[in-house]
Scaffold this motif. Structure first.
Motif, PDB file in Angstrom:
ATOM      1  N   ILE A   7     -15.593 -17.916 -30.657  1.00 26.23           N
ATOM      2  CA  ILE A   7     -15.096 -19.047 -31.448  1.00 26.23           C
ATOM      3  C   ILE A   7     -14.636 -18.602 -32.840  1.00 26.23           C
ATOM      4  CG2 ILE A   7     -15.839 -21.144 -32.666  1.00 26.23           C
ATOM      5  CD1 ILE A   7     -17.134 -22.078 -30.100  1.00 26.23           C
ATOM      6  N   PRO A   8     -15.467 -17.924 -33.656  1.00 27.87           N
ATOM      7  CA  PRO A   8     -14.938 -17.490 -34.959  1.00 27.87           C
ATOM      8  C   PRO A   8     -13.803 -16.479 -34.833  1.00 27.87           C
ATOM      9  CG  PRO A   8     -17.145 -16.586 -34.571  1.00 27.87           C
ATOM     10  CD  PRO A   8     -16.906 -17.617 -33.510  1.00 27.87           C
ATOM     11  N   TYR A   9     -13.842 -15.643 -33.788  1.00 25.03           N
ATOM     12  CA  TYR A   9     -12.785 -14.651 -33.593  1.00 25.03           C
ATOM     13  C   TYR A   9     -11.448 -15.340 -33.339  1.00 25.03           C
ATOM     14  CZ  TYR A   9     -10.245 -10.660 -31.655  1.00 25.03           C
ATOM     15  OH  TYR A   9      -9.308  -9.678 -31.415  1.00 25.03           O
ATOM     16  N   HIS A  10     -11.424 -16.289 -32.414  1.00 25.76           N
ATOM     17  CA  HIS A  10     -10.173 -16.977 -32.111  1.00 25.76           C
ATOM     18  C   HIS A  10      -9.754 -17.922 -33.232  1.00 25.76           C
ATOM     19  CE1 HIS A  10     -10.726 -15.973 -27.635  1.00 25.76           C
ATOM     20  NE2 HIS A  10      -9.695 -15.303 -28.104  1.00 25.76           N
ATOM     21  N   GLY A  64       5.032 -21.628 -22.907  1.00 20.07           N
ATOM     22  CA  GLY A  64       5.235 -21.107 -21.564  1.00 20.07           C
ATOM     23  C   GLY A  64       3.938 -20.885 -20.804  1.00 20.07           C
ATOM     24  N   PHE A  65       4.097 -20.371 -19.588  1.00 18.16           N
ATOM     25  CA  PHE A  65       2.926 -20.118 -18.741  1.00 18.16           C
ATOM     26  C   PHE A  65       1.987 -19.138 -19.428  1.00 18.16           C
ATOM     27  CE2 PHE A  65       0.566 -17.853 -15.478  1.00 18.16           C
ATOM     28  CZ  PHE A  65       0.075 -18.905 -14.716  1.00 18.16           C
ATOM     29  N   SER A  66       0.698 -19.419 -19.303  1.00 19.40           N
ATOM     30  CA  SER A  66      -0.297 -18.599 -19.981  1.00 19.40           C
ATOM     31  C   SER A  66      -1.586 -18.555 -19.172  1.00 19.40           C
ATOM     32  CB  SER A  66      -0.589 -19.181 -21.378  1.00 19.40           C
ATOM     33  OG  SER A  66      -1.723 -18.588 -21.952  1.00 19.40           O
ATOM     34  N   VAL A  67      -2.320 -17.461 -19.339  1.00 12.57           N
ATOM     35  CA  VAL A  67      -3.665 -17.388 -18.770  1.00 12.57           C
ATOM     36  C   VAL A  67      -4.714 -17.465 -19.876  1.00 12.57           C
ATOM     37  CG1 VAL A  67      -2.942 -16.102 -16.733  1.00 12.57           C
ATOM     38  CG2 VAL A  67      -3.640 -14.856 -18.789  1.00 12.57           C
ATOM     39  N   GLY A  68      -4.275 -17.604 -21.137  1.00 18.41           N
ATOM     40  CA  GLY A  68      -5.193 -17.788 -22.253  1.00 18.41           C
ATOM     41  C   GLY A  68      -6.274 -16.728 -22.302  1.00 18.41           C
ATOM     42  N   GLN A  69      -7.498 -17.170 -22.606  1.00 19.97           N
ATOM     43  CA  GLN A  69      -8.623 -16.244 -22.659  1.00 19.97           C
ATOM     44  C   GLN A  69      -9.039 -15.756 -21.285  1.00 19.97           C
ATOM     45  OE1 GLN A  69      -8.887 -19.533 -22.948  1.00 19.97           O
ATOM     46  NE2 GLN A  69     -10.937 -20.320 -22.493  1.00 19.97           N
ATOM     47  N   PHE A  70      -8.480 -16.359 -20.237  1.00 20.67           N
ATOM     48  CA  PHE A  70      -8.876 -15.997 -18.872  1.00 20.67           C
ATOM     49  C   PHE A  70      -8.265 -14.669 -18.422  1.00 20.67           C
ATOM     50  CE2 PHE A  70      -9.164 -20.599 -19.289  1.00 20.67           C
ATOM     51  CZ  PHE A  70     -10.504 -20.782 -18.981  1.00 20.67           C
ATOM     52  N   TRP A  71      -7.470 -14.039 -19.308  1.00 20.00           N
ATOM     53  CA  TRP A  71      -7.010 -12.676 -19.017  1.00 20.00           C
ATOM     54  C   TRP A  71      -8.215 -11.780 -18.733  1.00 20.00           C
ATOM     55  CZ3 TRP A  71      -8.713  -8.380 -21.510  1.00 20.00           C
ATOM     56  CH2 TRP A  71      -9.329  -8.546 -22.749  1.00 20.00           C
ATOM     57  N   PHE A  72      -9.312 -12.015 -19.462  1.00 22.18           N
ATOM     58  CA  PHE A  72     -10.501 -11.190 -19.281  1.00 22.18           C
ATOM     59  C   PHE A  72     -11.014 -11.259 -17.842  1.00 22.18           C
ATOM     60  CE2 PHE A  72     -15.219 -11.266 -19.181  1.00 22.18           C
ATOM     61  CZ  PHE A  72     -15.448  -9.913 -19.432  1.00 22.18           C
ATOM     62  N   PHE A 129     -12.070 -21.964 -26.324  1.00 18.72           N
ATOM     63  CA  PHE A 129     -10.749 -21.840 -26.936  1.00 18.72           C
ATOM     64  C   PHE A 129     -10.090 -23.212 -27.099  1.00 18.72           C
ATOM     65  CE2 PHE A 129      -7.381 -18.221 -27.064  1.00 18.72           C
ATOM     66  CZ  PHE A 129      -7.030 -18.607 -28.340  1.00 18.72           C
ATOM     67  N   LEU A 130     -10.256 -24.052 -26.103  1.00 15.57           N
ATOM     68  CA  LEU A 130      -9.685 -25.394 -26.166  1.00 15.57           C
ATOM     69  C   LEU A 130     -10.217 -26.153 -27.379  1.00 15.57           C
ATOM     70  CD1 LEU A 130      -8.023 -27.690 -24.938  1.00 15.57           C
ATOM     71  CD2 LEU A 130     -10.002 -28.257 -23.528  1.00 15.57           C
TER      72      LEU A 130
END
Length: 360
Positions: free
Chosen positions: A18-21, A136-144, A302-303
């Motif tokens: 949370i603080p990082y993002h 655009g299309f994104s995977v957000g933090q779910f890249w991990f 993130f949301l």
């Protein structure tokens, strides 16, 4: 015997998200974000300090956990468990949470004026850099999750092959600490290899395999524990140098900066493993509470940080401290509350890769 310090390091690392993002909204290097505020070097320093090691640490811990998991599971059982814990929440998060983040990015960065539901068409048809900052299309933090899923599958193949070819295993236990330190050498060469969205599959696979083949052995962990303050001193010095060169110097130290980043990554990981073994290798009510909530926390955080930054942007526009801290505090509270709710709904637990909590 379960190594509690691995679970504790994992949830503590996830707590930083949370603080990082939140800090990324103030970045000084011109990178887009779902919400963008005036660049602030002090807040950007927080991001740059943690960025070399806090995600690689999760991959290394996953590699360590894989060795312990494969002591109790077949390769097939391990893959099924990875599908449940990684692939399912990746698909769910990408389809449910990422369209909201992408919509926020389009509104704030591209002046999108359409409705939220109409934006789903944009989300699934606009393909750019997969960040979602432009709608655009994104995977957000779910890249991990998809990185870790692919790396887990690749590693199973590597592990199965090496088990057939190498008869005398366990030699990593005999490595001196200086040899473990030298494992930093390949890192600068891997950062640009198999890179997707600025993140390197090669780097994370390397760290994962070191977790499996080296740092999962008790004698190696004991060495990391013994030299934890030496590693910490090197890691902090490298991290400070990385922050100075990237944020404060005003000059381009690309090659040296890359070396500082790799030293910060590797020696902070060694330090945290050693400190974790020494200080965090136990289970208590706090660690049990946070460990159970780390998966929904990861999916939801993130949301909430983006929404609270959006809602408080005008209210605290003249006060950087409040503009950073208030959304962070509110996002912590909202994320933990939603995690608590999710744990009581079995279907959501499955979709977020965690176990449900039974009401007493």
């Amino acid at each position: 015997m379960r190594k509690q310090f691995i679970d504790n390091l994992r949830w503590m690392d996830v707590l930083l998200l949370i603080p990082y993002h939140a800090a990324q909204a103030f970045n000084t290097w011109g990178e887009l974000n779902y919400i963008c505020f005036a660049p602030k070097r002090a807040i950007s320093s927080f991001t740059v300090f943690f960025s070399p090691f806090f995600m690689p640490l999760l991959f290394l811990l996953a590699g360590m956990s894989t060795r312990y998991a494969l002591m109790k599971r077949t390769y097939g059982q391990y893959i099924i468990e990875r599908i449940k814990r990684l692939l399912v929440p990746f698909v769910f998060g990408t389809l449910v949470f990422c369209p909201i983040l992408s919509y926020m990015g389009d509104v704030n960065n591209c002046a999108y004026e359409g409705g939220f539901f109409a934006h789903y068409i944009v989300f699934f048809t606009k393909w750019t850099d997969l960040s979602g900052f432009d709608g655009g299309f994104s995977v957000g933090q779910f890249w991990f999750l998809y990185f870790l899923f692919i790396i887990s599958l690749a590693s199973v193949g590597i592990i199965a092959l090496s088990n057939k070819m190498i008869k005398n295993r366990g030699k990593a236990e005999k490595l001196p600490f200086w040899a473990i330190c030298l494992m930093v050498i390949p890192l600068p060469l891997l950062y640009g290899v198999l890179s997707v969205g600025g993140k390197s599959f090669a780097e994370y696979l390397y760290v994962f395999l070191i977790g499996y083949y080296v740092l999962s052995y008790d004698k190696v962990i004991e060495k990391a524990e013994k030299y934890r303050y030496t590693s910490l001193a090197i890691g902090l010095a490298a991290s400070a140098a990385n922050v100075y060169m990237f944020i404060w110097s005003g000059k381009d130290y690309e090659a040296i900066n890359l070396i500082a980043k790799s030293f910060a990554e590797w020696f902070m990981i060694l330090a945290l493993i050693g400190i974790g073994k020494n200080r965090l290798d136990d289970k208590n009510s706090v660690s049990e509470y946070m460990s159970q909530r780390s998966f929904p926390y990861f999916s939801l955080h993130f949301l909430w940080i983006v929404l609270f930054q959006y809602w408080f942007a005008d209210i605290f526009s003249g006060n950087t401290v409040l503009l950073f801290l208030v959304p962070v505090i509110c996002a912590f509270a909202a994320t933990l509350l939603c995690s608590e709710i999710c744990l009581r709904i079995p279907a959501l637990c499955f979709l977020m890769g965690t176990k449900s909590k039974r009401l007493k």
